[in-house]
Design a protein around this motif. Structure first.
Motif, PDB file in Angstrom:
ATOM      1  N   ASN A 136      16.617  62.340  38.457  1.00 42.75           N
ATOM      2  CA  ASN A 136      17.828  61.903  39.103  1.00 42.75           C
ATOM      3  C   ASN A 136      17.354  60.423  40.073  1.00 42.75           C
ATOM      4  O   ASN A 136      17.628  60.291  40.860  1.00 42.75           O
ATOM      5  N   SER A 137      16.232  59.883  39.510  1.00 46.87           N
ATOM      6  CA  SER A 137      15.485  58.877  40.245  1.00 46.87           C
ATOM      7  C   SER A 137      14.819  57.923  39.238  1.00 46.87           C
ATOM      8  O   SER A 137      14.266  58.469  38.178  1.00 46.87           O
ATOM      9  N   LEU A 148      19.091  57.062  33.321  1.00 50.66           N
ATOM     10  CA  LEU A 148      19.206  56.006  34.198  1.00 50.66           C
ATOM     11  C   LEU A 148      20.694  55.357  34.243  1.00 50.66           C
ATOM     12  O   LEU A 148      21.146  55.478  35.319  1.00 50.66           O
ATOM     13  N   PHE A 149      21.260  55.012  33.133  1.00 47.73           N
ATOM     14  CA  PHE A 149      22.584  54.759  33.353  1.00 47.73           C
ATOM     15  C   PHE A 149      23.838  55.479  33.309  1.00 47.73           C
ATOM     16  O   PHE A 149      24.774  55.396  34.072  1.00 47.73           O
ATOM     17  N   MET A 150      23.505  56.617  32.427  1.00 51.03           N
ATOM     18  CA  MET A 150      24.760  57.281  32.351  1.00 51.03           C
ATOM     19  C   MET A 150      24.664  58.525  33.459  1.00 51.03           C
ATOM     20  O   MET A 150      25.663  58.976  33.745  1.00 51.03           O
ATOM     21  N   VAL A 195      27.458  55.345  34.064  1.00 49.60           N
ATOM     22  CA  VAL A 195      28.365  54.733  33.657  1.00 49.60           C
ATOM     23  C   VAL A 195      28.988  55.374  32.075  1.00 49.60           C
ATOM     24  O   VAL A 195      28.190  56.306  32.009  1.00 49.60           O
ATOM     25  N   ASP A 196      29.857  55.190  31.607  1.00 47.86           N
ATOM     26  CA  ASP A 196      30.460  55.941  30.257  1.00 47.86           C
ATOM     27  C   ASP A 196      29.722  55.398  29.185  1.00 47.86           C
ATOM     28  O   ASP A 196      28.952  54.474  29.048  1.00 47.86           O
ATOM     29  N   LEU A 231      30.427  51.683  27.950  1.00 52.34           N
ATOM     30  CA  LEU A 231      29.537  50.573  28.851  1.00 52.34           C
ATOM     31  C   LEU A 231      28.080  50.586  28.717  1.00 52.34           C
ATOM     32  O   LEU A 231      27.311  49.776  28.748  1.00 52.34           O
ATOM     33  N   TYR A 232      27.584  51.853  28.645  1.00 50.92           N
ATOM     34  CA  TYR A 232      26.229  52.260  28.284  1.00 50.92           C
ATOM     35  C   TYR A 232      25.812  51.376  27.098  1.00 50.92           C
ATOM     36  O   TYR A 232      24.780  50.765  27.034  1.00 50.92           O
ATOM     37  N   GLY A 233      26.552  51.364  25.826  1.00 49.08           N
ATOM     38  CA  GLY A 233      26.178  50.720  24.864  1.00 49.08           C
ATOM     39  C   GLY A 233      26.285  49.333  25.083  1.00 49.08           C
ATOM     40  O   GLY A 233      25.318  48.611  24.519  1.00 49.08           O
ATOM     41  N   TRP A 234      26.972  48.977  25.722  1.00 51.65           N
ATOM     42  CA  TRP A 234      27.152  47.263  25.870  1.00 51.65           C
ATOM     43  C   TRP A 234      25.989  46.995  26.655  1.00 51.65           C
ATOM     44  O   TRP A 234      25.366  45.790  26.843  1.00 51.65           O
ATOM     45  N   ILE A 235      25.595  47.753  27.781  1.00 50.05           N
ATOM     46  CA  ILE A 235      24.299  47.204  28.544  1.00 50.05           C
ATOM     47  C   ILE A 235      23.137  47.338  27.706  1.00 50.05           C
ATOM     48  O   ILE A 235      22.457  46.351  27.921  1.00 50.05           O
TER      49      ILE A 235
END
Length: 397
Positions: A366-367, A237-239, A244-245, A248-252
């Motif tokens: 992809n969704s 979903l995020f990466m 997102v890298d 940033l994924y870790g922070w989310i």
């Protein structure tokens, strides 16, 4: 009110309970790197998550009778040793199939900590205090999705994904030592409990046919599989979808866990005014409204990164309310078979979580729509089971 001198015990029990979630969350930012190094796809790497869920589910059924027969500490220490060795093995895996197998073994080891900690809560605290204790454990457990992916993201970005499993090995060693020196012997071994398959299965059946057990175990497990859906889908979903890298994924991921932690602590306050039954119903009803809104917005492509995070944040908060209450009511009828009851509860929860994460690996590409469909299905199903099941039981407090 839980006495202050129990703080150390709750902290150690929280560490035992957090070992599994830490093992799940910490390597998530490394999925792309693992896929590259092992010449496979991110979807195949996601199967290591499914194998972990399967291992921790099956392993709980193994440890339940052992904890009742031999006491809490010996099976716990054996399981932690298995976890430590499997974590070390994950550092040196040559291919994805070996990795999937080692993650299964690692899970079988770690679930000794999960079952033992839940059993010890039932041993040490009166029934009325159990939901509050579980809420406090969630404060410790909740640190794992805050710290694990954030640490994992930085470690992976700087040194690669292998050192993550060295850190997990060291964590296993620390928890083993803390349990050995810091936990009391909470249960006298019962040599009358047989370890032959037929009596074990009969014992599990005795637990399973208790109406309060199956109502709240399945309500909690099906609802909670929404969390496993989110965890398994979050790297995609995020990466992949939102690009997102790893950092940033870790922070989310860490931010999201604040919802779960905050709600579990709010639960302790709300229990002063409301019963556990009322809390579960209210949380599931709110969760249903949130996920239906999420699904409609996802289908119509109305969500960006911030909107997705906001809806997931609220969804996870509902789980932070319902989970400690369903766990407390599930175990409340049991004194003698507590180990088997907690093991069966965990096996149901993790087994359904494995199915949900496996579905993510197949459908979420992809969704975000397949993820929201799975989460809506589990939430509404849990609410229906609760409404049907609670008519047939007289809740034991």
């Amino acid at each position: 009110m839980i006495k202050a001198n129990n703080f150390k015990i709750i902290l150690i029990l929280g560490g035992l309970t957090a070992l599994g979630p830490f093992s799940i969350d910490m390597y998530l930012p490394g999925f792309s790197g693992i896929a590259t190094d092992l010449n496979t796809t991110v979807a195949k790497v996601a199967m290591t998550l499914s194998s972990y869920f399967i291992g921790i589910s099956a392993g709980q059924l193994l440890y339940g009778p052992l904890l009742d027969r031999f006491g809490r500490k010996i099976p716990l220490f054996i399981g932690l040793l298995v976890y430590i060795l499997a974590s070390l093995g994950c550092v040196f895996v040559p291919d994805i199939d070996t990795f999937i197998g080692l993650r299964f073994i690692q899970a079988v080891g770690s679930c000794a900590a999960t079952v033992a900690s839940v059993s010890m809560v039932r041993d040490l605290f009166p029934v009325k205090e159990i939901p509050k204790v579980f809420s406090m454990l969630m404060l410790v457990v909740g640190l794992s999705p805050m710290l694990a992916p954030t640490i994992g993201g930085y470690v992976t970005a700087s040194y690669g994904w292998q050192p993550v499993f060295l850190i997990l090995m060291c964590l296993g060693i620390i928890i083993l030592l803390a349990a050995h020196f810091g936990l009391p012997n909470t249960y006298t071994p019962d040599p009358t409990i047989s370890l032959k398959p037929k009596p074990i299965l009969k014992n599990f059946w005795t637990v399973l046919k208790e109406p309060q057990f199956y109502t709240y175990a399945f309500t909690g497990a099906i609802s909670f599989s929404g969390l496993f859906t989110y965890v398994a889908a979050s790297p995609i979903l995020f990466m992949d979808i939102f690009a997102v890298d790893a950092k940033l994924y870790g922070w989310i991921f860490a931010f999201m866990s604040c919802s779960f932690i905050g709600a579990s602590q709010l639960n302790s306050l709300l229990l002063r005014k409301f019963t556990s039954e009322q809390m579960i119903f209210g949380a599931l009803l709110t969760q249903s409204v949130i996920i239906i809104t999420f699904l409609i917005a996802a289908i119509n492509n109305l969500l960006g990164l911030c909107g997705t995070i906001a809806l997931l944040f609220m969804y996870l908060g509902c789980l932070g309310i319902s989970n400690p209450n369903t766990a407390g009511l599930t175990l409340a009828p049991f004194t003698k078979n507590t180990g088997s009851a907690s093991a069966l509860m965990g096996a149901i929860q993790l087994g359904l979580g494995a199915i949900a994460s496996f579905a993510v690996g197949i459908f979420v590409i992809n969704s975000m729509v397949p993820m929201t469909i799975i989460m809506a299905t589990t939430t509404i199903t849990a609410l229906i089971i609760l409404q049907i099941g609670k008519r047939t039981i007289k809740v034991k407090h």
